[in-house]
Design an enzyme around this catalytic site. Structure first.
Site, short mmCIF file in Angstrom:
data_model
loop_
_atom_site.label_atom_id
_atom_site.label_comp_id
_atom_site.label_asym_id
_atom_site.label_seq_id
_atom_site.Cartn_x
_atom_site.Cartn_y
_atom_site.Cartn_z
N LYS A 54 0.82 -1.25 -0.08
CA LYS A 54 0.00 -0.09 0.17
C LYS A 54 0.88 1.34 -0.05
O LYS A 54 0.62 2.13 -0.75
CB LYS A 54 -0.97 0.08 1.40
CG LYS A 54 -1.94 -0.96 1.10
CD LYS A 54 -2.94 -1.09 2.39
CE LYS A 54 -3.99 -2.32 2.09
NZ LYS A 54 -4.90 -2.14 3.25
N GLN A 98 -5.46 -1.54 9.17
CA GLN A 98 -5.14 -2.80 8.69
C GLN A 98 -5.79 -3.89 9.67
O GLN A 98 -5.48 -3.75 10.79
CB GLN A 98 -3.50 -3.20 8.41
CG GLN A 98 -3.25 -4.47 7.64
CD GLN A 98 -3.94 -4.19 6.19
OE1 GLN A 98 -3.97 -3.21 5.71
NE2 GLN A 98 -4.40 -5.53 5.77
N ASP A 121 -11.31 2.87 3.65
CA ASP A 121 -11.84 1.54 3.54
C ASP A 121 -13.42 1.34 3.81
O ASP A 121 -13.82 0.42 3.36
CB ASP A 121 -11.56 0.75 4.96
CG ASP A 121 -10.12 -0.14 4.93
OD1 ASP A 121 -10.00 -0.55 3.61
OD2 ASP A 121 -9.73 -0.31 5.59
N1 LIG Z 1 -8.18 -2.33 6.61
C1 LIG Z 1 -8.42 -3.39 5.88
N2 LIG Z 1 -7.70 -4.54 6.10
C2 LIG Z 1 -7.87 -5.62 5.18
C3 LIG Z 1 -8.32 -5.50 3.77
C4 LIG Z 1 -8.75 -4.27 3.53
O1 LIG Z 1 -9.32 -3.96 2.55
N3 LIG Z 1 -8.69 -3.37 4.49
N4 LIG Z 1 -8.49 -6.50 2.93
C5 LIG Z 1 -7.35 -7.71 3.38
C6 LIG Z 1 -6.00 -7.53 2.92
N5 LIG Z 1 -5.68 -6.75 1.76
C7 LIG Z 1 -5.46 -5.63 1.96
O2 LIG Z 1 -5.52 -4.91 3.06
C8 LIG Z 1 -5.30 -7.16 0.62
C9 LIG Z 1 -5.31 -8.75 0.36
C10 LIG Z 1 -4.88 -9.17 -0.73
C11 LIG Z 1 -4.29 -8.46 -1.97
C12 LIG Z 1 -3.62 -9.07 -3.26
O3 LIG Z 1 -3.32 -8.27 -3.95
N6 LIG Z 1 -3.58 -10.39 -3.25
C13 LIG Z 1 -2.91 -11.14 -4.29
C14 LIG Z 1 -2.25 -12.22 -3.90
C15 LIG Z 1 -1.43 -11.96 -2.63
C16 LIG Z 1 -0.63 -13.18 -2.25
O4 LIG Z 1 0.22 -13.71 -3.07
O5 LIG Z 1 -0.49 -13.41 -1.04
C17 LIG Z 1 -3.78 -11.48 -5.33
O6 LIG Z 1 -4.93 -11.73 -5.10
O7 LIG Z 1 -3.41 -11.54 -6.42
C18 LIG Z 1 -4.25 -7.11 -1.64
C19 LIG Z 1 -4.75 -6.47 -0.46
C20 LIG Z 1 -7.51 -7.99 4.65
N7 LIG Z 1 -7.43 -6.79 5.66
#
Ligand SMILES: Nc1nc2c(c(=O)[nH]1)N[C@@H](CN(C=O)c1ccc(C(=O)N[C@@H](CCC(=O)O)C(=O)O)cc1)CN2
Ligand SMILES: [Mg+2]
Length: 300
Positions: A54, A98, A121
């Protein structure tokens, strides 16, 4: 495999590019720099990766980025004090705590301390209520990313049969509200839904957000349907070596892709859109705070 693969990585890169152009214009024409502060409590390894990404992408888009790391042992009151400080900071237009927070904290109390205007968020109860009543709000990033991909594919969602599998506050419920607002006919299915396979087979748009690895199989999918897989599940991958994992979605990709018209992969589908939409929301919050026109196509 017959389905078109919806490339979330490329889509997210395009969104970030658009955000970057708006940010450059804001700077040049108004001397304003949008700022995002991320609060990370504890050492959860996945959260550390997400927070690092981020920060990196915020800076790449030309925005001001702050990361506030706090020890897992801090009190809820200390996290609230941090949020209140950021609420009052004029450099900061977006605040994100987070999740998950350590178990000794009540995340609802912490999230509801964020100023609703800075709640990028979209989890604050005021934004939840505004979205639920069809008013202008901050919209949760993951469902916003799904909506952008669906609008891109369908143009209008009006009259489409959409089924959202999962009823979480973070994805399922806001996804329901967003699809309904775009005049889709929306069903929310969940663990108690009777004959969930048949319900899913009625969907032109199937959004899977249950957090159960590969639960949705190809024979649950209507031929030609668009499948949006929100799941990010780590499962053992002994074929990659002892103790290794791989990431799978809530849909069994191979069988669903045989039947669907289009499908998002995992990884590389919805995931990258989450952070792109966070940047878009930070820009939107900054424009609203400064009473400037909002960027088109980057909000719900
Ligand atoms: N305050 C928040 N916490 C969390 C959120 C959120 O939106 N706000 N979402 C999730 C975690 N998250 C961002 O925070 C997030 C999860 C996954 C990805 C992502 O790009 N994933 C990749 C694969 C990642 C990997 O290999 O591990 C994909 O899908 O291609 C981005 C952001 C929980 N907490
Ligand atoms: Mg993905």
């Amino acid at each position: 495999m017959s389905a078109e693969i919806i490339d979330g990585k490329a889509f997210a890169a395009r969104i970030r590019g658009e955000v970057g152009s708006h940010v450059a214009r804001l700077k040049q024409e108004h001397g304003i720099v949008p700022g995002l502060a991320v609060v990370l409590v504890g050492e959860d390894p996945a959260s550390q990766v997400y927070v690092r990404n981020k920060g990196k992408q915020t800076v790449e888009a030309g925005m001001h980025s702050e990361e506030h790391r706090m020890d897992a042992s801090v009190s809820e009151a200390e996290v609230i004090a941090m949020v209140e400080r950021l609420n009052a900071d004029p450099k900061i237009h977006g605040i994100l705590v987070q999740l998950p927070l350590p178990s000794h904290m009540n995340s609802e109390i912490v999230i509801n301390t964020i100023s609703p205007a800075k709640d990028v968020d979209g989890f604050h109860i005021s934004n939840v209520g505004l979205l639920g009543t069809g008013q202008k709000s901050m919209v949760p990033c993951t469902p916003l990313g799904c909506l952008m991909m669906l609008r891109d594919r369908f143009g209008s969602l009006s009259g489409q049969n959409a089924v959202v599998v999962g009823r979480s506050n973070i994805v399922g419920k806001p996804m329901f509200n967003l699809l309904l607002r775009d005049s889709a006919t929306v069903t929310v299915a969940h663990s108690r839904t009777r004959d969930i396979e048949a319900v899913c087979r009625g969907a032109d748009i199937l959004v899977a957000a249950v957090g159960r690895p590969e639960m949705i199989r190809g024979d649950w999918v209507k031929p030609g349907a668009t499948v949006i897989d929100v799941g990010i599940n780590r499962v053992p991958a002994p074929e990659k070596g002892e103790g290794k994992h791989r990431i799978v979605g809530d849909c069994h990709f191979e069988s669903c892709a045989e039947v669907a018209g289009a499908i998002t992969p995992v990884p590389g589908g919805v995931g990258p859109m989450t952070i792109a939409c966070l940047l878009a929301n930070t820009l939107t919050a900054c424009c609203r705070a400064n009473r400037l026109p909002e960027p088109e196509g980057l909000t719900a």
